[in-house]
Design an enzyme around this catalytic site. Structure first.
Site, PDB file in Angstrom:
ATOM      1  N   ASP A  20       0.819  -1.223   0.000  1.00 26.13           N
ATOM      2  CA  ASP A  20       0.000   0.000   0.000  1.00 26.13           C
ATOM      3  C   ASP A  20       0.847   1.265   0.000  1.00 26.13           C
ATOM      4  O   ASP A  20       2.063   1.215   0.174  1.00 26.13           O
ATOM      5  CB  ASP A  20      -0.969  -0.009   1.206  1.00 26.13           C
ATOM      6  CG  ASP A  20      -0.287  -0.464   2.506  1.00 26.13           C
ATOM      7  OD1 ASP A  20       0.951  -0.403   2.584  1.00 26.13           O
ATOM      8  OD2 ASP A  20      -0.993  -0.895   3.424  1.00 26.13           O
ATOM      9  N   ASP A  57      -7.434  -2.440  14.380  1.00 22.60           N
ATOM     10  CA  ASP A  57      -8.809  -2.697  13.943  1.00 22.60           C
ATOM     11  C   ASP A  57      -8.915  -3.979  13.106  1.00 22.60           C
ATOM     12  O   ASP A  57      -9.944  -4.246  12.499  1.00 22.60           O
ATOM     13  CB  ASP A  57      -9.372  -1.491  13.155  1.00 22.60           C
ATOM     14  CG  ASP A  57      -8.632  -1.249  11.843  1.00 22.60           C
ATOM     15  OD1 ASP A  57      -7.642  -1.969  11.561  1.00 22.60           O
ATOM     16  OD2 ASP A  57      -9.038  -0.339  11.094  1.00 22.60           O
ATOM     17  N   HIS A 109      -7.114  -4.747  10.422  1.00 23.89           N
ATOM     18  CA  HIS A 109      -6.853  -4.653   8.980  1.00 23.89           C
ATOM     19  C   HIS A 109      -5.553  -5.354   8.589  1.00 23.89           C
ATOM     20  O   HIS A 109      -4.610  -5.433   9.367  1.00 23.89           O
ATOM     21  CB  HIS A 109      -6.861  -3.198   8.486  1.00 23.89           C
ATOM     22  CG  HIS A 109      -5.739  -2.336   8.970  1.00 23.89           C
ATOM     23  ND1 HIS A 109      -5.888  -0.986   9.197  1.00 23.89           N
ATOM     24  CD2 HIS A 109      -4.443  -2.598   9.253  1.00 23.89           C
ATOM     25  CE1 HIS A 109      -4.742  -0.474   9.584  1.00 23.89           C
ATOM     26  NE2 HIS A 109      -3.843  -1.424   9.631  1.00 23.89           N
ATOM     27  N   GLU A 168      -9.689  -1.924   5.612  1.00 31.10           N
ATOM     28  CA  GLU A 168     -10.370  -1.557   6.846  1.00 31.10           C
ATOM     29  C   GLU A 168     -11.626  -2.409   7.056  1.00 31.10           C
ATOM     30  O   GLU A 168     -12.086  -3.061   6.110  1.00 31.10           O
ATOM     31  CB  GLU A 168     -10.746  -0.066   6.783  1.00 31.10           C
ATOM     32  CG  GLU A 168      -9.555   0.872   6.617  1.00 31.10           C
ATOM     33  CD  GLU A 168      -8.675   0.982   7.860  1.00 31.10           C
ATOM     34  OE1 GLU A 168      -8.500  -0.009   8.596  1.00 31.10           O
ATOM     35  OE2 GLU A 168      -8.128   2.065   8.098  1.00 31.10           O
TER      36      GLU A 168
HETATM   37  P1  PGA Z   1       2.211  -1.398  12.953  1.00 26.27           P
HETATM   38  O1  PGA Z   1       1.073  -1.337  11.857  1.00 26.27           O
HETATM   39  O2  PGA Z   1       3.146  -2.502  12.542  1.00 26.27           O
HETATM   40  O3  PGA Z   1       2.890  -0.055  12.885  1.00 26.27           O
HETATM   41  O4  PGA Z   1       1.564  -1.674  14.267  1.00 26.27           O
HETATM   42  C1  PGA Z   1       0.454  -2.518  11.474  1.00 26.27           C
HETATM   43  C2  PGA Z   1      -0.543  -2.286  10.372  1.00 26.27           C
HETATM   44  O5  PGA Z   1      -1.287  -1.290  10.415  1.00 26.27           O
HETATM   45  O6  PGA Z   1      -0.590  -3.112   9.451  1.00 26.27           O
END
Ligand code: PGA
Length: 260
Positions: A67, A136, A138, A143
């Site tokens: 992404d 959350d 994802h 999302e």
């Molecule tokens: P993080 O993000 O590794 O910074 O906790 C994880 C994500 O949003 O995929």
């Protein structure tokens, strides 16, 4: 799905990096799916070490990132282009023409997303996809309520994700609200998936993803439908797993382990 619980973050990242290294040993021209965020940093650190100290070769590798934020140029210090360059690409020998990251500044997102999907296919598909997980639930920027068969597309970020990612920006208002992201369906086509989760803040969503129902409310739960997912967690992230004892038992009794 195989749940692997490691005592701490470093050990977990080393183990995940070795899964990638093993694939490169048997397939030097493997296609790697890469992720950003703080969690995969330890994996990149170990892969860089393996390259610099043990000669792991990336010269035939192709990479596709999950992404990118919409509106950030590749030189923006918060862009995922910049993140990948600083934390991985500048330290290894992947040919620059083999590196694919979604564009956050294209004028035609729909056409770009179709092209991105097509390139993955033309390169033979993703051999191993690294993933983090959001609080959350994802994976990539899929999302809650994202279709479980979604493809690469533009996505509006949830407020919780914007809050979580605000720590990387000077002001919360600087966090982009749109991203271009591979879909859940795109991710599920990777031959091997390696997800990493670290820390207490991920414990509830890890348990829900692994042991709860498959639901678009937690897109990581779709990995239950994937035939070869390694779900790496550290002690804290794994602390709410009900079947913990079983996961450890599986690792202990692996047919190729000396105890078998
Ligand atoms: P993080 O993000 O590794 O910074 O906790 C994880 C994500 O949003 O995929």
């Amino acid at each position: 799905m195989e749940v692997v619980i490691k005592s701490d973050y470093e050990e977990m990242c080393r183990a995940a990096a070795h899964v990638v290294a093993d694939i490169l040993n048997t397939k030097p021209d493997a296609v790697l799916g890469l992720a950003t965020g703080s969690t995969p940093l330890g994996v990149y650190k170990e892969l860089v070490r393996l390259h610099q100290e043990e000669g792991i070769d990336f010269s035939q590798v192709t990479t596709f990132n999950l992404d990118e934020y919409v509106g950030l140029s590749i030189n923006d210090s918060q862009s995922y282009h910049h993140f990948m360059h600083e934390n991985f690409f500048k330290h290894v020998n992947i040919p620059v023409q083999n590196i694919y990251i979604p564009s956050g500044t294209t004028r035609n997102y729909q056409a770009f997303c179709q092209w991105y999907e097509h390139r993955i296919e033309e390169c033979g598909g993703i051999d191993v996809q690294i993933l983090g997980i959001g609080t959350d639930g994802h994976i990539a920027f899929n999302e809650p309520t994202s279709s479980l068969s979604s493809r690469t597309r533009l996505k509006t970020l949830e407020k919780q994700t914007i809050n979580d990612n605000a720590r990387f920006f000077e002001n919360r208002d600087d966090v982009p609200i749109y991203a271009i992201t591979m879909g859940v369906g795109t991710i599920l086509e990777a031959k091997q998936i390696v997800l990493l989760a670290s820390g207490k803040s991920k414990a509830t969503v890890v348990a829900a993803s692994v042991e709860g129902p498959v639901t678009s409310m937690i897109t990581a739960s779709a990995l239950q439908m994937h035939p070869s997912t390694l779900f790496f967690v550290d002690e804290e992230a794994g602390s709410e797993l009900k079947m913990r004892e079983y996961y450890d038992w599986v690792q202990e009794k692996k047919p190729d382990s000396p105890q078998a």
